[in-house]
Design a protein around this motif. Structure first.
Motif, PDB file in Angstrom:
ATOM      1  N   SER A 296       0.790  -1.233   0.000  1.00 47.26           N
ATOM      2  CA  SER A 296       0.000   0.000   0.000  1.00 47.26           C
ATOM      3  C   SER A 296       0.826   1.289   0.000  1.00 47.26           C
ATOM      4  CB  SER A 296      -0.951   0.017   1.204  1.00 47.26           C
ATOM      5  OG  SER A 296      -0.225  -0.133   2.422  1.00 47.26           O
ATOM      6  N   LEU A 297       1.975   1.293   0.677  1.00 44.02           N
ATOM      7  CA  LEU A 297       2.800   2.508   0.769  1.00 44.02           C
ATOM      8  C   LEU A 297       3.984   2.383  -0.190  1.00 44.02           C
ATOM      9  CD1 LEU A 297       2.773   2.834   4.667  1.00 44.02           C
ATOM     10  CD2 LEU A 297       1.294   4.023   3.024  1.00 44.02           C
ATOM     11  N   HIS A 298       3.718   2.543  -1.454  1.00 44.55           N
ATOM     12  CA  HIS A 298       4.694   2.164  -2.473  1.00 44.55           C
ATOM     13  C   HIS A 298       5.957   3.021  -2.430  1.00 44.55           C
ATOM     14  CE1 HIS A 298       0.915   0.614  -4.731  1.00 44.55           C
ATOM     15  NE2 HIS A 298       1.363  -0.263  -3.854  1.00 44.55           N
ATOM     16  N   THR A 299       5.815   4.330  -2.461  1.00 45.63           N
ATOM     17  CA  THR A 299       6.997   5.194  -2.446  1.00 45.63           C
ATOM     18  C   THR A 299       7.759   5.106  -1.126  1.00 45.63           C
ATOM     19  OG1 THR A 299       5.999   6.718  -4.050  1.00 45.63           O
ATOM     20  CG2 THR A 299       7.830   7.557  -2.729  1.00 45.63           C
ATOM     21  N   PRO A 300       7.076   5.197   0.028  1.00 45.73           N
ATOM     22  CA  PRO A 300       7.806   5.034   1.292  1.00 45.73           C
ATOM     23  C   PRO A 300       8.511   3.681   1.403  1.00 45.73           C
ATOM     24  CG  PRO A 300       5.666   6.003   1.702  1.00 45.73           C
ATOM     25  CD  PRO A 300       5.678   5.587   0.265  1.00 45.73           C
ATOM     26  N   TYR A 301       7.921   2.642   0.825  1.00 44.58           N
ATOM     27  CA  TYR A 301       8.541   1.314   0.882  1.00 44.58           C
ATOM     28  C   TYR A 301       9.884   1.322   0.164  1.00 44.58           C
ATOM     29  CZ  TYR A 301       9.260  -3.682   0.047  1.00 44.58           C
ATOM     30  OH  TYR A 301       9.801  -4.948  -0.021  1.00 44.58           O
ATOM     31  N   ILE A 302       9.919   1.841  -1.055  1.00 43.27           N
ATOM     32  CA  ILE A 302      11.164   1.866  -1.819  1.00 43.27           C
ATOM     33  C   ILE A 302      12.195   2.741  -1.134  1.00 43.27           C
ATOM     34  CG2 ILE A 302      12.223   2.595  -3.991  1.00 43.27           C
ATOM     35  CD1 ILE A 302      10.688   0.002  -4.231  1.00 43.27           C
ATOM     36  N   VAL A 303      11.795   3.910  -0.662  1.00 43.91           N
ATOM     37  CA  VAL A 303      12.730   4.825  -0.010  1.00 43.91           C
ATOM     38  C   VAL A 303      13.302   4.201   1.258  1.00 43.91           C
ATOM     39  CG1 VAL A 303      12.947   7.044   1.178  1.00 43.91           C
ATOM     40  CG2 VAL A 303      11.661   6.898  -0.969  1.00 43.91           C
ATOM     41  N   THR A 304      12.432   3.549   2.043  1.00 43.51           N
ATOM     42  CA  THR A 304      12.879   2.934   3.301  1.00 43.51           C
ATOM     43  C   THR A 304      13.955   1.890   3.055  1.00 43.51           C
ATOM     44  OG1 THR A 304      10.749   3.325   4.378  1.00 43.51           O
ATOM     45  CG2 THR A 304      12.146   1.580   5.301  1.00 43.51           C
ATOM     46  N   PHE A 305      13.717   1.003   2.105  1.00 40.87           N
ATOM     47  CA  PHE A 305      14.668  -0.086   1.912  1.00 40.87           C
ATOM     48  C   PHE A 305      15.867   0.333   1.073  1.00 40.87           C
ATOM     49  CE2 PHE A 305      11.040  -2.270   3.565  1.00 40.87           C
ATOM     50  CZ  PHE A 305      11.621  -3.218   4.393  1.00 40.87           C
ATOM     51  N   LEU A 306      15.740   1.409   0.332  1.00 36.63           N
ATOM     52  CA  LEU A 306      16.921   2.011  -0.292  1.00 36.63           C
ATOM     53  C   LEU A 306      17.853   2.543   0.795  1.00 36.63           C
ATOM     54  CD1 LEU A 306      18.592   3.169  -2.631  1.00 36.63           C
ATOM     55  CD2 LEU A 306      17.033   5.128  -2.669  1.00 36.63           C
ATOM     56  N   LEU A 307      17.290   3.192   1.809  1.00 39.07           N
ATOM     57  CA  LEU A 307      18.097   3.706   2.910  1.00 39.07           C
ATOM     58  C   LEU A 307      18.721   2.567   3.714  1.00 39.07           C
ATOM     59  CD1 LEU A 307      15.840   6.649   4.166  1.00 39.07           C
ATOM     60  CD2 LEU A 307      17.957   6.792   2.835  1.00 39.07           C
ATOM     61  N   PHE A 308      17.973   1.473   3.901  1.00 42.77           N
ATOM     62  CA  PHE A 308      18.551   0.322   4.600  1.00 42.77           C
ATOM     63  C   PHE A 308      19.742  -0.242   3.826  1.00 42.77           C
ATOM     64  CE2 PHE A 308      14.722  -0.153   7.300  1.00 42.77           C
ATOM     65  CZ  PHE A 308      15.340  -0.457   8.499  1.00 42.77           C
ATOM     66  N   SER A 309      19.647  -0.287   2.513  1.00 42.58           N
ATOM     67  CA  SER A 309      20.753  -0.808   1.706  1.00 42.58           C
ATOM     68  C   SER A 309      21.972   0.101   1.791  1.00 42.58           C
ATOM     69  CB  SER A 309      20.307  -0.967   0.250  1.00 42.58           C
ATOM     70  OG  SER A 309      19.274  -1.931   0.139  1.00 42.58           O
ATOM     71  N   LEU A 310      21.741   1.412   1.769  1.00 40.36           N
ATOM     72  CA  LEU A 310      22.857   2.339   1.970  1.00 40.36           C
ATOM     73  C   LEU A 310      23.421   2.185   3.378  1.00 40.36           C
ATOM     74  CD1 LEU A 310      21.411   5.510   0.210  1.00 40.36           C
ATOM     75  CD2 LEU A 310      23.210   3.986  -0.646  1.00 40.36           C
ATOM     76  N   GLY A 311      22.544   1.863   4.330  1.00 44.69           N
ATOM     77  CA  GLY A 311      23.004   1.605   5.695  1.00 44.69           C
ATOM     78  C   GLY A 311      23.939   0.410   5.767  1.00 44.69           C
ATOM     79  N   ILE A 312      23.724  -0.592   4.904  1.00 44.06           N
ATOM     80  CA  ILE A 312      24.622  -1.748   4.851  1.00 44.06           C
ATOM     81  C   ILE A 312      26.037  -1.287   4.516  1.00 44.06           C
ATOM     82  CG2 ILE A 312      25.176  -3.826   3.507  1.00 44.06           C
ATOM     83  CD1 ILE A 312      22.122  -4.258   3.235  1.00 44.06           C
ATOM     84  N   THR A 313      26.154  -0.397   3.540  1.00 45.91           N
ATOM     85  CA  THR A 313      27.471   0.121   3.161  1.00 45.91           C
ATOM     86  C   THR A 313      28.121   0.855   4.320  1.00 45.91           C
ATOM     87  OG1 THR A 313      26.772   0.317   0.847  1.00 45.91           O
ATOM     88  CG2 THR A 313      28.681   1.621   1.536  1.00 45.91           C
ATOM     89  N   TYR A 314      27.354   1.685   5.009  1.00 49.46           N
ATOM     90  CA  TYR A 314      27.888   2.439   6.148  1.00 49.46           C
ATOM     91  C   TYR A 314      28.338   1.492   7.264  1.00 49.46           C
ATOM     92  CZ  TYR A 314      27.818   5.245  10.415  1.00 49.46           C
ATOM     93  OH  TYR A 314      28.148   5.821  11.617  1.00 49.46           O
ATOM     94  N   LEU A 315      27.511   0.506   7.596  1.00 51.95           N
ATOM     95  CA  LEU A 315      27.862  -0.432   8.665  1.00 51.95           C
ATOM     96  C   LEU A 315      29.073  -1.274   8.292  1.00 51.95           C
ATOM     97  CD1 LEU A 315      24.286  -1.628   9.698  1.00 51.95           C
ATOM     98  CD2 LEU A 315      25.819  -0.186  11.047  1.00 51.95           C
ATOM     99  N   ALA A 316      29.191  -1.622   7.015  1.00 51.20           N
ATOM    100  CA  ALA A 316      30.337  -2.420   6.578  1.00 51.20           C
ATOM    101  C   ALA A 316      31.641  -1.631   6.713  1.00 51.20           C
ATOM    102  CB  ALA A 316      30.140  -2.871   5.130  1.00 51.20           C
TER     103      ALA A 316
END
Length: 422
Positions: free
Chosen positions: A368-388
Motif C-alpha cells: 500500500s505505501l509504495h513510495t515510502p517502501y522503496i525509499v525505506t529499503f533504499l536507505l537500509f541498503s545504503l546503511g549496509i554500506t555504512y555499517l560495513a
C-alpha cells in the motif's frame, strides 16, 4: 575437498532439498487440503519462526559442549518426526506441534553444518567452502521445490502425505550419511563444559566486532531476504502489475544469477577486504531498489516494468553470491577456539529475527505505501554500506582479508607450518 567436507556439502544440499520440498506448499496444505483455514495456516508459518527463535540460543551451547555432529543428528531426527507427523496430522493442534518440531530441527541444522565446515576448513579455504555451501543450498531448494510442485495435488491429501514422508526419508537418509562422519578434532576452550550459558553469551556480546556483524547481519536479512516473498512481491503485484508467471521468472532469475555467478564472484571476493565486499553489496542492492522503484513508480510500459522487476531479483542474487563467501567465514574467524558453534548459532538467531520482522513490516508497506517502501529499503541498503565500513575498523587485517596470511608467510620465506599447509 576432503571426504568429510564432501559429506558436509551433501548434508547441506539434502537439508535444503527437504526444506524446498514442502515449505512452499504448507499454506495450501493446511488451509485448503486439511481444511483448517487461513488463520491456522498463518500460525503454522509463524510457528516455524518461533520454534527457531526458541531453540537457537540453546543450540550454540550444545554444539560447544557436545560437538556439531551429535547436535545435527538430533536435529535431523526431530525434523524427520515433525515432517512425518505433519503429513498425517488433520487437527490444528497436531499440525502446530508437528510444524514446531520440523521448524526447530531445520533451524538447528544450519549452525551445526556451518560449524562442521569451520572444523574441516582453514582460513584460506573457508570462503570457498561457504560459497559451495550456499550454491548447494540454493540448488537443493530449487530442485526440491520443483519436484515437490509436480508431486502435490491440492485435491488429494494423500499426495501431501507422500510429500512429507519423502521429506522425512531424506532427513533420515542424511542421518545415515552423517552418522559415520569423522571430523577433525576441534579445539575447545578450557572450561567450556562447565561455563554457564549466560557466561558464554556475555563473552560473545563483549566481542565488539561480532556485535557489529550481528547488527549488520540483521540489516542484510531484513532488507533483502525478508522482502523476497513478502514486501517486494506485494510491491510488484500492486504497484508494478507483475503477473504470477513474471514473479516466478523473477525468482528464477535470482537463483540463476547465484548459480552462474557464485564461483566467478568468489575469485574476486577472495582477493578483497571483506568489509569492502559487504559495502559493495549495499551499493548493488541500492541500485536494485532503485530499479524496483522504476518498475512500480516509473509509469513505463508493462514490458519495461516486468524487465526491471526481474532485473531487481537478479541484482539481489549477485549481492547474495558476494555475501556467501564473506559473512559466514567472517563469523567463524571472529569466534575464539571452540566457540564457533556459539557464534554460528547467534548469527542464525539474528537471521531468524530479521526474517520474522522483515515480512511483518515490509508486506503491508509494499502492498500500500509504495513510495515510502522503496525509499525505506533504499536507505537500509545504503546503511549496509555504512555499517560495513564501520565494521572494517574493528577487524584485524587478516580477519578482513584472510589472503594476507598466506602472502605474509610467502614474503617471510622459510618453511613455516603455515607455508607447508598452504
Amino acid at each position: 575437498m576432503g571426504a568429510a567436507m564432501r559429506r558436509i556439502h551433501v548434508g547441506n544440499a539434502l537439508s535444503a532439498f527437504g526444506l524446498g520440498f514442502t515449505v512452499p506448499y504448507l499454506y495450501v496444505y493446511v488451509a485448503q487440503v486439511r481444511g483448517l483455514g487461513a488463520m491456522t495456516a498463518g500460525l503454522v508459518l509463524a510457528v516455524f519462526a518461533v520454534a527457531a527463535l526458541i531453540v537457537l540460543p540453546f543450540a550454540g551451547r550444545a554444539i560447544v559442549r557436545r560437538g556439531p555432529l551429535p547436535v545435527l543428528l538430533v536435529a535431523l531426527i526431530t525434523a524427520a518426526l515433525g515432517a512425518l507427523s505433519l503429513g498425517l496430522a488433520d487437527h490444528a493442534e497436531t499440525v502446530l506441534l508437528s510444524a514446531a518440531a520440523l521448524g526447530a530441527g531445520q533451524a538447528v541444522m544450519q549452525p551445526a553444518l556451518a560449524t562442521m565446515i569451520v572444523d574441516c576448513s582453514t582460513s584460506e579455504t573457508r570462503s570457498r567452502a561457504f560459497a559451495t555451501q550456499f550454491f548447494l543450498q540454493n540448488l537443493g531448494l530449487g530442485v526440491g521445490g520443483l519436484i515437490g510442485g509436480h508431486l502435490v495435488d491440492a485435491s488429494s491429501a494423500a499426495s501431501f502425505t507422500v510429500l512429507f514422508a519423502i521429506e522425512a526419508a531424506v532427513f533420515l537418509l542424511l542421518v545415515v550419511v552423517m552418522a559415520t562422519l569423522r571430523l577433525p578434532h576441534a579445539p575447545r576452550i578450557e572450561g567450556a563444559p562447565t561455563q554457564s550459558a549466560k557466561g558464554s553469551w556475555k563473552q560473545l556480546l563483549g566481542n565488539r566486532a561480532m556485535v557489529q556483524v550481528c547488527v549488520l547481519g540483521f540489516v542484510l536479512f531484513f532488507a533483502c531476504y525478508g522482502q523476497f516473498e513478502s514486501g517486494l512481491s506485494a510491491f510488484g503485484v500492486e504497484a508494478a502489475g507483475i503477473s504470477p508467471s513474471a514473479m516466478g521468472t523473477a525468482l528464477a532469475a535470482n537463483t540463476a544469477m547465484i548459480v552462474v555467478a557464485q564461483f566467478a564472484v568468489l575469485k574476486f571476493v577472495e582477493r578483497r577486504r571483506r568489509s569492502r565486499v559487504i559495502a559493495a553489496v549495499g551499493i548493488i542492492w541500492s541500485v536494485a531498489w532503485i530499479v524496483a522503484g522504476y518498475a512500480g513508480l516509473g509509469h513505463g510500459s508493462q514490458e519495461m516494468a516486468t524487465a526491471a522487476f526481474v532485473s531487481t531479483y537478479a541484482l539481489f542474487g549477485l549481492g547474495e553470491a558476494m555475501l556467501s563467501p564473506t559473512v559466514a567465514p567472517l563469523v567463524a574467524d571472529l569466534a575464539p577456539d571452540g566457540m564457533a558453534g556459539q557464534y554460528n548459532s547467534a548469527f542464525a538467531l539474528v537471521k531468524q529475527l530479521a526474517l520474522a520482522v522483515g515480512p511483518a513490516i515490509g508486506g503491508p508497506m509494499g502492498a500500500s505505501l509504495h513510495t515510502p517502501y522503496i525509499v525505506t529499503f533504499l536507505l537500509f541498503s545504503l546503511g549496509i554500506t555504512y555499517l560495513a565500513v564501520r565494521l572494517g575498523r574493528q577487524l584485524t587485517p587478516v580477519q578482513n582479508q584472510p589472503s594476507l596470511r598466506k602472502s605474509r608467510v610467502v614474503a617471510q620465506g622459510g618453511a613455516t607450518s603455515e607455508s607447508v599447509a598452504a
